[in-house]
Design a protein around this motif. Structure first.
Motif, short mmCIF file in Angstrom:
data_model
loop_
_atom_site.label_atom_id
_atom_site.label_comp_id
_atom_site.label_asym_id
_atom_site.label_seq_id
_atom_site.Cartn_x
_atom_site.Cartn_y
_atom_site.Cartn_z
N GLY A 45 -48.38 -3.23 23.67
CA GLY A 45 -47.43 -4.06 22.93
C GLY A 45 -47.98 -5.46 22.79
O GLY A 45 -49.19 -5.68 22.83
N ASP A 46 -47.10 -6.42 22.65
CA ASP A 46 -47.50 -7.82 22.53
C ASP A 46 -48.27 -8.23 23.78
O ASP A 46 -47.78 -8.10 24.91
CB ASP A 46 -46.25 -8.68 22.36
CG ASP A 46 -46.57 -10.12 21.98
OD1 ASP A 46 -47.62 -10.62 22.41
OD2 ASP A 46 -45.78 -10.72 21.25
N THR A 47 -49.48 -8.75 23.58
CA THR A 47 -50.33 -9.13 24.72
C THR A 47 -49.85 -10.41 25.41
O THR A 47 -50.46 -10.84 26.39
CB THR A 47 -51.78 -9.30 24.27
OG1 THR A 47 -51.84 -10.22 23.16
CG2 THR A 47 -52.37 -7.97 23.82
N HIS A 79 -43.27 -7.16 30.24
CA HIS A 79 -43.22 -7.70 31.61
C HIS A 79 -44.16 -8.88 31.78
O HIS A 79 -45.34 -8.82 31.43
CB HIS A 79 -43.60 -6.60 32.60
CG HIS A 79 -43.68 -7.06 34.03
ND1 HIS A 79 -42.56 -7.29 34.80
CD2 HIS A 79 -44.76 -7.35 34.82
CE1 HIS A 79 -42.93 -7.69 36.00
NE2 HIS A 79 -44.26 -7.74 36.05
N GLN A 80 -43.60 -9.98 32.31
CA GLN A 80 -44.39 -11.14 32.70
C GLN A 80 -44.54 -11.18 34.22
O GLN A 80 -45.63 -11.11 34.75
CB GLN A 80 -43.73 -12.44 32.22
CG GLN A 80 -43.75 -12.62 30.71
CD GLN A 80 -45.00 -13.34 30.23
OE1 GLN A 80 -46.04 -13.25 30.86
NE2 GLN A 80 -44.89 -14.02 29.11
N THR A 97 -39.75 -5.42 15.57
CA THR A 97 -41.06 -5.86 16.02
C THR A 97 -41.18 -5.72 17.54
O THR A 97 -40.17 -5.75 18.25
CB THR A 97 -41.33 -7.32 15.61
OG1 THR A 97 -42.62 -7.73 16.09
CG2 THR A 97 -40.28 -8.26 16.19
N GLU A 98 -42.42 -5.58 18.00
CA GLU A 98 -42.69 -5.55 19.43
C GLU A 98 -43.09 -6.93 19.95
O GLU A 98 -43.35 -7.09 21.14
CB GLU A 98 -43.82 -4.56 19.72
CG GLU A 98 -43.48 -3.12 19.34
CD GLU A 98 -44.68 -2.19 19.47
OE1 GLU A 98 -45.79 -2.69 19.79
OE2 GLU A 98 -44.52 -0.98 19.27
N SER A 104 -38.27 -15.83 24.50
CA SER A 104 -39.20 -15.28 25.49
C SER A 104 -40.41 -16.19 25.65
O SER A 104 -40.89 -16.43 26.76
CB SER A 104 -39.65 -13.88 25.08
OG SER A 104 -38.54 -13.02 24.96
N LYS A 105 -40.90 -16.71 24.53
CA LYS A 105 -42.05 -17.62 24.58
C LYS A 105 -41.65 -18.96 25.21
O LYS A 105 -42.37 -19.52 26.03
CB LYS A 105 -42.58 -17.86 23.17
CG LYS A 105 -43.23 -16.64 22.54
CD LYS A 105 -43.69 -16.96 21.11
CE LYS A 105 -44.34 -15.76 20.44
NZ LYS A 105 -44.72 -16.04 19.04
#
Length: 431
Positions: A45-47, A79-80, A97-98, A104-105
């Motif tokens: 997913g989103d890196t 997950h962070q 979107t993923e 979140s950012k």
């Protein structure tokens, strides 16, 4: 060393290895798999996130009657870190979107995206509309949030955009203690099946000069409809469009939709609107650019039927005002969205849910931060914080439906950040 002693130490070694294995912390994937009624797959997913998962929760169609059947609901988890906040993006439709969202950012947070029931990958095997309502959808989200709270113990925040923003409001209404803070973006709160505040907004938004130019453009389209209709026919044939209400009415609806779409999206400048003496081709090209006819195409409507069902029965919608154009169109009353279900009885609207939510917003809601754009047509029915609640609303000057926190002037953006810091009891870096 005799054989008995050797066996003893061998057994002791095996036990110690097993004990060490038992005390190893579980991976996130192992923790997720242990949740009840889920299937879990690790995906790319989103890196932005260190790990990314696609999860399907088995949900009851009716949370008050398990015998009614089940469906699988799609969820994405980025997950962070376990000690970071969790941002839950509540979709009003399918998952678009993923990618990591704005919040979140901003919060360097984990992200949970929940697809809405009756959309795309979260469809039951057969459609029974009685189970599509805000209460059942909120119960879906509650079940998922409570499951993931066993893993993530830090602050929780829900958010959503447009209908996702509405979904965020409704979830918080039914389950006010599920999360610490909610941030609905550009979320209408309609109080009628066709909320007339939309008409009032379109009659007052922006400058009179721009509103007049919009009206003259719509008028020119109706006056030139005889010449525009063949253009629309060729266009629809090339695109493979079909219209349950017929081509002419679909064109009428597109022209009436123009003012709504113009202010909602804010992609068009007033100076870009063709003059009344423009050619029919230029009028039609501009109409397509702002309020394309795909909005009324039968195949384009199918993925969103669940939205229209909700709009016409519980969460409200808008209508098209025909009176200003009556000399050119022969409809007896304002046009609404019943055309979406052409072969079904007209859906009856029950205002009770929205009235209850509205009362709660005025009295008991707290730590909800509402984001709106001043010129966005959906701001006509924005949440009105008149009561003694503990919420805040920020309206981006001249903003449209794509208004986000980053869209605001610096002083207003700073106030939004400060509010989130106070409510979440955290420090937001690099904001």
């Amino acid at each position: 060393m005799n054989k008995l002693t050797t066996k003893f130490y061998s057994l002791l070694f095996v036990i110690s290895i097993g004990f060490a294995a038992c005390t190893q912390p579980l991976s996130l994937e192992q923790k997720l798999i242990q949740l009840p009624n889920v299937t879990v797959q690790k995906i790319t997913g989103d890196t932005t996130f260190s790990e990314y998962f696609e999860i399907y929760f088995t949900q009851p169609l009716d949370h008050e009657n398990p015998d009614a059947g089940t469906f699988k609901q799609r969820v994405l988890l980025g997950h962070q870190a376990y000690d970071k906040p969790m941002v839950v993006e509540l979709q009003g439709y399918n998952i678009w979107t993923e990618k990591a969202g704005e919040l979140s950012k901003l919060l360097h947070a984990n992200q949970l995206i929940i697809e809405h029931r009756y959309f795309k990958n979260s469809m039951p095997d057969s459609i029974d509309w009685q189970y599509l309502n805000i209460k059942q959808a909120a119960a879906d989200q509650h079940k998922i949030i409570q499951a993931l709270k066993k893993i993530y113990k830090s602050k929780w925040l829900t958010t959503g955009i447009s209908k996702g923003g509405q979904t965020t409001i409704y979830h918080r209404f039914f389950y006010p203690n599920d999360v610490d803070v909610s941030v609905p973006y550009v979320a209408p709160h309609n109080l009628a099946r066709e909320d007339k505040r939309i008409h009032q907004h379109l009659a007052s938004v922006g400058s009179k000069e721009c509103r007049d130019k919009i009206y003259q453009f719509q008028l020119a389209c109706f006056k030139n409809k005889k010449e525009i209709l063949p253009l629309a026919k060729v266009f629809a044939e090339n695109k493979g469009y079909s219209f349950s209400m017929g081509l002419e009415k679909a064109l009428d609806l597109s022209i009436l939709e123009y003012s709504f779409a113009f202010w909602q999206w804010g992609n068009t400048k007033c100076e870009d609107i063709p003059s009344s003496d423009a050619t029919s081709q230029d009028l039609f090209n501009h109409l397509l650019r702002v309020s394309g006819m795909d909005f009324f195409d039968e195949n384009s409507l199918k993925p969103g039927l669940a939205f229209y069902h909700q709009a016409l029965t519980e969460i409200g919608m808008y209508s098209y005002e025909v009176e200003p154009f009556r000399p050119y169109i022969k409809y007896k009353k304002d046009l609404c969205f019943d055309h979406v279900f052409p072969n079904e009885p007209i859906r009856k609207f029950n205002p009770e849910s929205m009235q209850k939510v509205n009362h709660w917003l005025q009295t008991d809601a707290e730590k909800m931060l509402f984001i709106y754009g001043e010129w966005d047509t959906w701001s006509a029915t924005a949440v009105d914080l008149k009561g003694k609640n503990k919420c805040k609303k920020f309206v981006n000057p001249e903003g449209a439906h794509r208004t986000r926190i980053k869209s605001f002037p610096p002083d207003m953006k700073n106030e939004i950040i400060k509010t989130l810091e106070e409510w979440l009891e955290i420090r937001i870096e690099n904001s």
